[in-house]
Scaffold this active site. Structure first.
Site, PDB file in Angstrom:
ATOM      1  CB  SER B  96      -0.910  -0.065   1.226  1.00 46.64           C
ATOM      2  OG  SER B  96      -1.945   0.842   1.115  1.00 46.64           O
ATOM      3  CG  ASP B 218      -6.805  -2.805  -4.049  1.00 48.94           C
ATOM      4  OD1 ASP B 218      -7.531  -2.187  -3.256  1.00 48.94           O
ATOM      5  OD2 ASP B 218      -5.574  -2.877  -3.933  1.00 48.94           O
ATOM      6  CG  HIS B 246      -5.510  -2.241  -0.239  1.00 51.89           C
ATOM      7  ND1 HIS B 246      -4.936  -1.832  -1.423  1.00 51.89           N
ATOM      8  CD2 HIS B 246      -4.871  -1.545   0.744  1.00 51.89           C
ATOM      9  CE1 HIS B 246      -4.000  -0.929  -1.164  1.00 51.89           C
ATOM     10  NE2 HIS B 246      -3.932  -0.739   0.137  1.00 51.89           N
TER      11      HIS B 246
END
Lengths: 392, 268
Positions: B96, B218, B246
């Site tokens: 991320s 996602d 995610h």
């Protein structure tokens, strides 16, 4: 007995491993304005506000996966009509015959959420006031101690400056004078009949002449270094470094020397000083070239963020700087000396020309621009000098 | 120096190999995120994991609002760890927002990193003209509010008094040692810095060979966003995996491991 979840006054939701809905009870369907058939097989995201989707992916999913259960989570659901419903939920995960199932039980908390929001707001403003107060007091203390520090430093610097000025005078005048006399007398002696000297005497005389010439060069360099003004220049402007480096590189152009200059971002600085800086850097690259191969010097640049506080600990302000790397494939040096080379009179190879002033002066110029300079080298491979200068 | 940095970032070491893989967790969790993926690399690599300040088992007292006012401060964390532990030729794996943090670290010190592996990266989360990041500013404001709500009703309320375990502190201890613990102030500033950040102009500066691992579905970093990242970084590969969500390293660890392994062996 009928399925109790059908009449349960609370939402029940079961998701599979990919967060798709496999069970949803009538209470939840009614609350969210869907028919059961609309939702089966759909991803949970369909029932979440955008913010809840982020929160679900970044916080809830990892938490539920790793911890297998979580209680009293607050989330906002979204109905078919896009009305927001704050809910409180408990979650647990079970492995049923190899299939991961996540069970959600939730109730809407409209009223509680409102109260809570007010509580949070009140708590926040109280904390803010307290924090601001604390922060102000802390900053005030810091300021006072830094002012005292600054005052002491100014005193120290003044004293140092006076000393330096005196030193500079001694170098330029007091040292030059006896040197001039030594030269003069040596010169007189050389005009004597050659027969007037023994071989030893002749050699000694040559030695005197050589040493005094070297001393003169040393004094000139020292004078140059110490008279270099460290105060910030008033001639600071936007400098096209790419054009500047090209110009300097031309001064050193030779058949077996290649300068590769890639796109260089403009910097904020004193043009004259920067010319001097790059002259020193390219001069070094040329001076310490590898004897067995043509020299290639690559000069490249990028913009990047760097903490502009270099001396105060725990102080941060990231500003954009231009990083220029001058990389040569010369003889290089042992990386142990990567910091020493910027000190005045520091020469790694006693046979090299000059007194090792170039990099010390370069450092002075760069620091005057509030920049940084560092070196990285490998013997036989070459040297990389990295310069950080403020972006224009 | 080493000891203090290890405590500061709660650094843990695993594996028997030589080359270092440094794992950097994303917003919302801590190094526990890597527990399904990391064991697969223990045989061949030296694994280094850490928590950012205010996350997991680190102490929020080291938090410095000025330092963490941009992702640069987090990139400095990675560099500080590499310096203190003398890590070189590092394979950096970031999830991320740590993809961009990792990119910034690689741009600062290109020679220190051998590869950058980005799991679910986004260079900019907010929509901007023709660029689709997926979110609007008000979405992020709602997220911050939601975080407020959860910390009041959850982290604080699970403390010893409310649980009524005042006389049995070991029970409360167990609860506070839950996964993905974050300090609210830290998490909220991290959320702002993450979701309001725009690192699109940094992408072309990255020289480290990199891989983008993209989940099929996602909502935080959709496929176009991952493609944008891969397309704008020189020397970058793009690998789509059929995982959803995610956190493919949690939901599809086998595929994630396979993607990393395949990339490392292909580019070796």
């Amino acid at each position: 007995m009928p399925d109790p979840t059908a009449l349960l006054p609370g939402g029940v939701l079961v998701l599979d491993a990919e967060s798709r809905i496999i069970t949803i009870n009538p209470y939840a369907c009614t609350l969210l304005g869907y028919d059961e058939a609309d939702l089966l097989g759909e991803k949970i995201d369909r029932l979440l506000t955008t913010a809840s989707r982020i929160y679900f992916q970044t916080h809830l999913y990892p938490l539920i996966t790793l911890q297998k259960a979580a209680d009293e989570l607050y989330l906002t659901l979204q109905t078919r009509e896009r009305i927001w419903i704050p809910v409180l939920l408990n979650v647990s995960t079970h492995d049923q015959d190899g299939e991961i199932r996540t069970y959600y039980a939730f109730i809407p908390v409209y009223q509680r959420r409102k109260f809570e929001q007010e509580l949070i707001n009140a708590k926040k403003s109280a904390e803010d006031a307290l924090l601001r107060n604390d922060e102000l007091r802390r900053l005030q203390q810091q300021l006072q101690s830094q002012q005292a520090d600054l005052d002491r430093q100014i005193g120290l610097l003044r004293h140092r400056n006076d000393e330096l000025e005196q030193f500079s005078k001694i170098i330029s005048h007091d040292l030059q004078e006896p040197l001039r006399k030594i030269n003069l007398f040596a010169d007189l002696l050389t005009r004597e009949e050659p027969a007037a000297f023994t071989t030893m005497g002749r050699r000694a005389l040559d030695g005197v002449a050589r040493s005094s010439a070297r001393l003169r060069a040393l004094i000139t360099d020292l004078q140059l270094y110490f008279s270099h003004d460290v105060r910030s220049s008033d001639k600071v402007g936007v400098v096209d470094t790419e054009a500047l480096v090209h110009t300097v590189a031309e001064e050193y152009s030779a058949a077996d020397t290649l300068f590769q200059v890639t796109k260089l971002p403009a910097v904020l600085g004193d043009r004259e000083e920067l010319i001097r800086l790059f002259r020193h850097l390219l001069d070094n690259a040329v001076k310490f070239r590898h004897p067995d191969r043509p020299l290639t010097v690559q000069i490249s640049g990028t913009v990047l963020s760097v903490n502009s506080f270099q001396h105060l600990p725990d102080k941060y302000r990231y500003n954009d700087y231009v990083r220029i790397v001058v990389a040569d494939d010369g003889i290089g040096f042992d990386n142990r000396y990567r910091e020493d080379i910027f000190r005045i009179m520091e020469k790694l190879d006693a046979r090299s020309p000059g007194i090792g002033l170039g990099l010390a002066l370069s450092k002075k110029i760069v620091e005057k621009h509030n920049g940084q300079i560092s070196a990285n080298s490998e013997p036989g491979q070459g040297t990389q000098i990295t310069v950080l200068l403020p972006v224009a | 120096m080493q000891k203090s940095i290890i405590d500061r970032y709660n650094i843990t070491f695993h594996g028997q190999g030589e080359q270092v893989i440094l794992f950097a967790h994303g917003f919302g969790c801590d190094q526990n995120m890597w527990r399904y993926v990391a064991p697969a690399f223990e045989q061949d690599y030296k694994l280094v994991m850490f928590d950012y300040i205010g996350h997991g088992r680190t102490s929020p007292e080291h938090y410095n609002r000025d330092r963490y006012a941009s992702l640069q401060g987090y990139a400095q964390d990675i560099l500080d760890i590499c310096h203190a532990l003398e890590l070189d030729n590092v394979i950096l794996v970031g999830h991320s927002v740590s993809s961009m943090i990792g990119a910034l670290a690689c741009i600062q010190e290109p020679d220190r990193f051998a590869r950058l592996i980005m799991v679910g990266p986004s260079a900019c989360y907010i929509n901007d003209g023709a660029y689709v990041g997926g979110f609007e500013r008000q979405d992020i404001e709602s997220l911050l509010e939601m975080m407020d709500g959860n910390f009041l009703g959850w982290a604080n309320a699970l403390g010893p008094t409310i649980m009524g375990n005042g006389d049995r502190p070991e029970l409360s201890q167990e609860l506070t040692e839950s996964f993905c613990k974050t300090d609210l102030d830290v998490a909220q500033q991290f959320a702002r810095v993450t979701f309001y950040g725009d690192n699109r102009s940094d992408l072309p500066k990255l020289r480290t060979p990199s891989l983008v691992i993209q989940s099929l579905e996602d909502v935080i970093a959709p496929v176009e966003v991952g493609e944008y990242v891969a397309k704008n970084i020189p020397n970058s590969s793009f690998r789509m995996i059929s995982a959803t969500g995610h956190c493919p390293h949690l939901s599809a660890p086998t595929e994630t491991v396979e993607a990393i392994r395949e990339y490392l062996s292909r580019t070796n």
